[in-house]
Design a protein around this motif. Structure first.
Motif, PDB file in Angstrom:
ATOM      1  N   PHE A  83       0.541  -1.500   0.048  1.00 49.24           N
ATOM      2  CA  PHE A  83      -0.256  -0.269   0.035  1.00 49.24           C
ATOM      3  C   PHE A  83       1.004   1.963   0.276  1.00 49.24           C
ATOM      4  CE2 PHE A  83      -4.104  -2.460   2.790  1.00 49.24           C
ATOM      5  CZ  PHE A  83      -4.137  -3.224   1.435  1.00 49.24           C
ATOM      6  N   LYS A  86       2.936   1.740  -3.336  1.00 45.06           N
ATOM      7  CA  LYS A  86       1.846   1.424  -4.438  1.00 45.06           C
ATOM      8  C   LYS A  86       2.128   0.436  -5.323  1.00 45.06           C
ATOM      9  CE  LYS A  86      -0.879   5.935  -4.601  1.00 45.06           C
ATOM     10  NZ  LYS A  86      -1.881   6.561  -4.992  1.00 45.06           N
ATOM     11  N   HIS A  96       3.140  -0.553 -10.463  1.00 49.35           N
ATOM     12  CA  HIS A  96       3.068   1.044  -9.925  1.00 49.35           C
ATOM     13  C   HIS A  96       1.306   0.465 -10.160  1.00 49.35           C
ATOM     14  CE1 HIS A  96       1.769   4.183  -8.666  1.00 49.35           C
ATOM     15  NE2 HIS A  96       1.502   5.092 -10.021  1.00 49.35           N
ATOM     16  N   TYR A  97       0.152   0.812  -9.424  1.00 51.39           N
ATOM     17  CA  TYR A  97      -0.729   1.330  -9.253  1.00 51.39           C
ATOM     18  C   TYR A  97      -1.639   2.208  -9.063  1.00 51.39           C
ATOM     19  CZ  TYR A  97      -1.608  -0.128  -4.853  1.00 51.39           C
ATOM     20  OH  TYR A  97      -1.504  -0.203  -3.009  1.00 51.39           O
ATOM     21  N   ASP A  98      -1.777   3.489  -9.441  1.00 53.55           N
ATOM     22  CA  ASP A  98      -2.747   4.576  -8.477  1.00 53.55           C
ATOM     23  C   ASP A  98      -4.037   3.667  -8.355  1.00 53.55           C
ATOM     24  OD1 ASP A  98      -1.328   6.298 -10.207  1.00 53.55           O
ATOM     25  OD2 ASP A  98      -2.077   5.337 -11.661  1.00 53.55           O
ATOM     26  N   TYR A  99      -5.017   2.883  -8.524  1.00 56.38           N
ATOM     27  CA  TYR A  99      -6.189   2.735  -7.868  1.00 56.38           C
ATOM     28  C   TYR A  99      -6.287   0.833  -7.783  1.00 56.38           C
ATOM     29  CZ  TYR A  99      -8.934   7.080  -8.831  1.00 56.38           C
ATOM     30  OH  TYR A  99      -7.836   7.776  -8.340  1.00 56.38           O
ATOM     31  N   GLU A 287      -7.664   3.548   3.077  1.00 57.75           N
ATOM     32  CA  GLU A 287      -6.916   3.675   1.649  1.00 57.75           C
ATOM     33  C   GLU A 287      -7.345   3.403   0.567  1.00 57.75           C
ATOM     34  OE1 GLU A 287      -4.028   1.982   1.380  1.00 57.75           O
ATOM     35  OE2 GLU A 287      -3.732   1.821   3.821  1.00 57.75           O
ATOM     36  N   ASN A 289      -7.287   4.240  -2.043  1.00 58.66           N
ATOM     37  CA  ASN A 289      -6.978   4.147  -3.568  1.00 58.66           C
ATOM     38  C   ASN A 289      -7.287   2.239  -4.123  1.00 58.66           C
ATOM     39  OD1 ASN A 289      -6.351   6.555  -3.958  1.00 58.66           O
ATOM     40  ND2 ASN A 289      -4.414   6.222  -4.383  1.00 58.66           N
ATOM     41  N   VAL A 290      -7.553   1.802  -2.211  1.00 57.44           N
ATOM     42  CA  VAL A 290      -7.780   0.408  -2.381  1.00 57.44           C
ATOM     43  C   VAL A 290      -9.092   0.095  -2.267  1.00 57.44           C
ATOM     44  CG1 VAL A 290      -7.012  -1.746  -1.662  1.00 57.44           C
ATOM     45  CG2 VAL A 290      -5.360   0.433  -1.685  1.00 57.44           C
TER      46      VAL A 290
END
Ligand SMILES: Cc1cc2nc3c(=O)[nH]c(=O)nc-3n(C[C@H](O)[C@H](O)[C@H](O)COP(=O)(O)OP(=O)(O)OC[C@H]3O[C@@H](n4cnc5c(N)ncnc54)[C@H](O)[C@@H]3O)c2cc1C
Length: 400
Positions: A83, A86, A96-99, A287, A289-290
């Motif tokens: 987390f 990311k 990598h993630y943004d969401y 979180e 974005n998760v």
């Protein structure tokens, strides 16, 4: 370009990808440890030999190619989600993630307090297990066909009288009943037993569904064993808490689910079957974005009742999350998820089903079967059309 990672190509994951694909400025990566989407809701027909492998799986790579751009598929297992950084860890790379949307589903809960259950019964939540079970069912029929004079009664035991247990029992019983004339009278010696520790089949469902299902199962000569707590299983027998014993040729267990262990960079709250506890926006708390959707989450309706894990709820929660990502990107207000179940249809062997919609429309028999088939068919055709498109535009280079 924002990166969205969807982990799990089940009912929730695919619905999330579909809805996200219409949003500008997103690149979507779907990851699954299997190369296919498994239509678990059709497992009962597959096991009983009514449909084949190609009817219950969808190739995820071709499906993702069907979006033409902006969606890619990775066939790999996610081992860790960080987390803080990311990042999603795969077997030999990190992304990598943004969401991120966790749509990892659930597996059969072979309760550890039932001695020998895991070793001696089949589940159906995984394609491989459904495949093995189908093979066993064929073997059983074959044994009877080859040795018609062998009058031994062969028991087929199903532990768990929820939706999946009931549907599988009914479909197998219907296959045996319908085909007795062609494959021989000896198949009548195959007896199906549906076992549950509760006092009723389909616990939690309406009286209409329970009563009509009960009648249909009796018509199909299924032995319904409620109030029967399984204490131990060995390779050929089930031992009940009250001292009874049932010998079986094979057994499947559909009595519960649990979410597979999944490593995250910090402890998050989970319930007793390991489902994630989320906030009213389907976030893992703290979180933003998760998100988590489907069977891997504890989902409650407006009254606080926990909803049963269904494909319908998985899809609804996924649609909501996709919409909320869109609204966040557009800086518009996001409303909490309002979970509810519009209806339920139970397939009860052959061309018979029982269903209820919006608590007022109640149907049974052939009309309910047609409605259930229509829902399945619409879902399947949508997937198939996208797979066909994807297959046409996929080149050899894309596979490397
Ligand atoms: C026999 C049977 C009959 C059913 N009938 C009905 C019905 O009539 N109606 C209904 O609404 N529901 C029904 N259900 C329930 C329904 O199938 C589930 O509720 C639904 O599959 C949940 O969808 P999901 O997306 O949450 O999870 P799944 O569909 O289970 O998908 C999860 C995906 O995540 C992947 N995954 C898991 N962990 C990882 C990881 N670490 N890395 C990468 N990938 C991962 C898995 O491979 C899988 O593809 C039935 C189920 C069964 C077994």
């Amino acid at each position: 370009m924002k990166k969205v990672i969807v982990i799990g190509g089940g009912y929730g994951g695919l619905r999330a990808v579909e809805h996200l694909s219409g949003i500008d400025g997103l690149h979507i990566t779907l990851i699954d440890k299997h190369p296919y989407h498994y239509l678990q809701t059709e497992a009962y027909s597959y096991i009983a030999g009514r449909v084949n492998l190609h009817d219950i799986i969808i190739d995820l790579k071709n499906w993702c190619f069907g979006f033409k751009s902006g969606v890619e598929f990775i066939h790999d297992e996610v081992t860790f989600v960080d987390f803080e950084k990311k990042r999603v860890h795969l077997s030999d790379t990190k992304l990598h993630y943004d969401y991120i949307i966790l749509a990892i589903g659930a597996e059969t809960n072979f309760f550890s307090f039932i001695e020998g259950l895991r070793e001696n019964s089949f589940g159906v939540k995984k394609l491989q297990r459904a495949f093995n079970f189908r093979t066993e069912f064929e073997k059983l029929l074959y044994n009877k066909v080859e040795s018609p004079l062998d009058k031994e009664e062969l028991n087929l035991a199903i532990g768990g009288a929820g939706l999946s247990g009931v549907e599988i029992a009914a479909e197998m019983a219907d296959v045996i009943k319908k085909h007795t004339k062609s494959i021989g009278e000896s198949t009548r010696e195959i007896k199906i037993h549906l076992i549950d520790a509760s006092s009723t089949i389909l616990p939690g469902m309406s009286d209409y569904i329970i009563q009509n299902t009960h009648e249909r199962l009796e018509d199909l000569s299924i032995n319904i064993m409620t109030d029967s707590f399984i204490e131990k299983v060995d390779s050929s027998s089930i031992y009940f808490k009250d001292g009874r014993k049932l010998d079986f040729f094979f057994m499947i267990f559909t009595g519960g689910i649990k979410v597979p262990s999944f490593k995250l960079s910090r402890e998050v709250e989970r319930n007793r079957i390991n489902q994630f506890i989320v906030d009213e926006y389907m976030h893992i708390p703290d979180e933003a974005n998760v998100f988590a959707v489907g069977d891997c989450v504890e989902i409650r309706d407006a009254k606080g009742n926990i909803l049963p894990p269904t494909a319908q709820t998985a899809e609804r929660s996924a649609e909501y999350v996709a919409q909320s990502i869109k609204q966040t990107l557009e800086y518009t207000k996001v409303k909490p998820f309002n979970a509810s179940i519009d209806g339920v249809f139970v397939a009860l062997g052959g061309k018979y089903a029982v269903g209820e919609m919006f608590k007022v429309i109640k149907v049974k028999g052939y009309s309910a079967y047609l409605l259930k088939k229509l829902i399945t068919y619409t879902y399947y055709v949508g997937l198939k059309l996208r797979v066909n498109t994807g297959f046409k535009i996929r080149t050899k280079k894309d596979d490397t």
